[in-house]
Design an enzyme around this catalytic site. Structure first.
Site, PDB file in Angstrom:
ATOM      1  N   ASP A  20       5.774 -33.077  26.404  1.00 42.69           N
ATOM      2  CA  ASP A  20       5.860 -32.370  25.135  1.00 42.69           C
ATOM      3  C   ASP A  20       7.315 -32.419  24.680  1.00 42.69           C
ATOM      4  O   ASP A  20       8.234 -32.252  25.484  1.00 42.69           O
ATOM      5  CB  ASP A  20       5.405 -30.924  25.343  1.00 42.69           C
ATOM      6  CG  ASP A  20       5.468 -30.084  24.085  1.00 42.69           C
ATOM      7  OD1 ASP A  20       5.938 -30.575  23.054  1.00 42.69           O
ATOM      8  OD2 ASP A  20       5.035 -28.920  24.143  1.00 42.69           O
ATOM      9  N   GLY A  37       9.204 -30.444  23.034  1.00 37.57           N
ATOM     10  CA  GLY A  37       9.972 -29.213  22.905  1.00 37.57           C
ATOM     11  C   GLY A  37       9.718 -28.486  21.601  1.00 37.57           C
ATOM     12  O   GLY A  37      10.253 -27.401  21.383  1.00 37.57           O
ATOM     13  N   GLY A  51       0.057 -27.232  16.361  1.00 39.47           N
ATOM     14  CA  GLY A  51       0.047 -26.052  15.511  1.00 39.47           C
ATOM     15  C   GLY A  51      -1.248 -25.287  15.511  1.00 39.47           C
ATOM     16  O   GLY A  51      -1.479 -24.462  14.613  1.00 39.47           O
ATOM     17  N   ASP A 101      -4.483 -30.117  26.932  1.00 37.96           N
ATOM     18  CA  ASP A 101      -3.636 -29.460  27.924  1.00 37.96           C
ATOM     19  C   ASP A 101      -3.594 -27.988  27.600  1.00 37.96           C
ATOM     20  O   ASP A 101      -3.779 -27.587  26.449  1.00 37.96           O
ATOM     21  CB  ASP A 101      -2.215 -30.032  27.905  1.00 37.96           C
ATOM     22  CG  ASP A 101      -1.383 -29.422  26.789  1.00 37.96           C
ATOM     23  OD1 ASP A 101      -0.542 -28.532  27.065  1.00 37.96           O
ATOM     24  OD2 ASP A 101      -1.586 -29.801  25.610  1.00 37.96           O
TER      25      ASP A 101
END
Length: 376
Positions: free
Chosen positions: A92, A94, A221, A271
């Site tokens: 990911d 960040g 999001g 995930d």
């Protein structure tokens, strides 16, 4: 990276696929255990391989950048060499940590300035810098730098954030395509669709991301507080635009019900920290429903945690024994519970895959989804 679809469910958008990286094959739909700081909490790499058979795990750019730091990761030869995990890794970028550090960060066009949660030191992430960091970490799949907006989110801010995320994506692509991996294997970059729960913004973002023609795409999001129905509507809309021949990754989702419904809508990769985080608090996902193992009702239950799952942790240890470990505050409690919950999550997506291949996924999903979510 290559991806091929191997089966379609006749009654939904669900599909199975094979995703190949230089570190191995991933069969989709897949759940990816989260190893934020280079470790899936309380679980050995050997257990991930032999007991759970995880095909891919996650690392996080923000956390690995701060600790152990890029110098150590580079000297080690990347995260695979550092932690000994030789199967695929996804990192990911960040962006979610930027979202969660709302009190200590400033977002500008150039990038994000933030304070470390460890020592308060000041740092800046730019799209280019995040690509460089993920090159050093060495994940097989790396994520574009984005801003994850909160829910609820003002339309004007959501649009401004989405536009900036798109400009950041262009900068990520330019940096990624203009650089090489450091450790002799290939990496690939996934863009991220944003736009909060506004249909017109999600449509614009999905169109923009699809136009970049990368090897795979992500939806970010979501699972930030919106109702599940809003999440599903957004997934359905976005997946109607993203290319069908590329893997679709739904970031940070979620409950067993969320995963099954999203698979039906055409999602391939998931995930979430939920299985391991809940495990450390004694909340277990089972094929019969959700258990709070700390409750008194389990103190004399000498049956396995979940014999239907297979797997060492789920079948060897009893509910009574695991409850005892939690009440005694033994460290083994979190380890057993984490192994069990990850076993359940990987079992769940493999069952979904089997039912898609058999052509009866929707009937199976509708039969089990409420059972898996009920409290026992």
């Amino acid at each position: 990276m290559t991806f091929s679809i191997t089966a379609h469910d006749p009654q939904s958008k669900a599909r199975t696929g094979s995703l190949t990286t230089d570190h191995g094959l991933i069969q989709t739909p897949i759940f990816m255990p989260v190893g934020t700081a280079g470790t899936v909490k309380a679980v050995h790499q050997r257990e991930l391989e032999t007991d759970i058979n995880a095909e891919i795990i996650l690392g996080n750019t923000y956390h690995l950048y701060l600790r152990p730091g890029l110098d150590i990761l580079l000297q080690a030869g990347g995260l695979h060499a550092f932690n000994g995990w030789q199967r695929p890794i996804l990192t990911d970028s960040g962006g979610y940590q930027v979202y969660s550090l709302s009190g200590t960060r400033k977002i500008k066009e150039e990038g994000v300035t933030f304070k470390s949660h460890i020592d308060g030191s000041k740092h800046t992430f730019t799209p280019e810098g995040v690509m460089d960091i993920q090159r050093i970490i060495g994940a097989d799949i790396i994520m574009a730098f984005d801003e994850c907006t909160p829910y609820p989110c003002d339309y004007g801010y959501a649009r401004q954030s989405m536009d900036m995320t798109h400009r950041w994506l262009d900068r990520c692509i330019a940096r990624f395509d203009g650089s090489d991996g450091l450790y002799g294997y290939r990496q690939t970059l996934f863009p991220i669709v944003q736009g909060s729960t506004y249909a017109d913004l999600r449509r614009q973002s999905a169109d923009y991301v699809a136009s970049k023609e990368r090897d795979g795409n992500a939806i970010g999001g979501l699972a930030v507080g919106e109702p599940a129905e809003e999440m599903y509507k957004t997934i359905e809309l976005v997946n109607s635009i993203l290319p069908v021949d590329k893997p679709r990754y739904l970031m940070g989702v979620g409950t067993p019900a969320n995963i099954l419904e999203a698979i039906a809508l055409g999602i391939d990769m998931f995930d979430c920290v939920m299985p391991t985080r809940n495990a450390r608090h004694g909340i277990l996902f089972t094929t019969e429903g959700i258990i709070n193992i700390k409750n008194e009702k389990w103190s004399r239950d000498f049956s396995p945690i979940d014999s239907a799952l297979g797997g060492y942790a789920s079948t060897f240890y009893t509910k009574a024994y695991l409850r005892h470990l939690f009440k005694a505050e033994e460290l083994l409690s979190g380890q057993i519970a984490s192994l069990h919950n990850l076993t359940f999550y990987l079992w769940l997506v493999r069952q979904a895959r089997a039912h898609i291949e058999a052509g009866d996924f929707v009937g199976w999903k509708n039969e089990v989804v409420n059972k898996f979510m009920r409290r026992l």
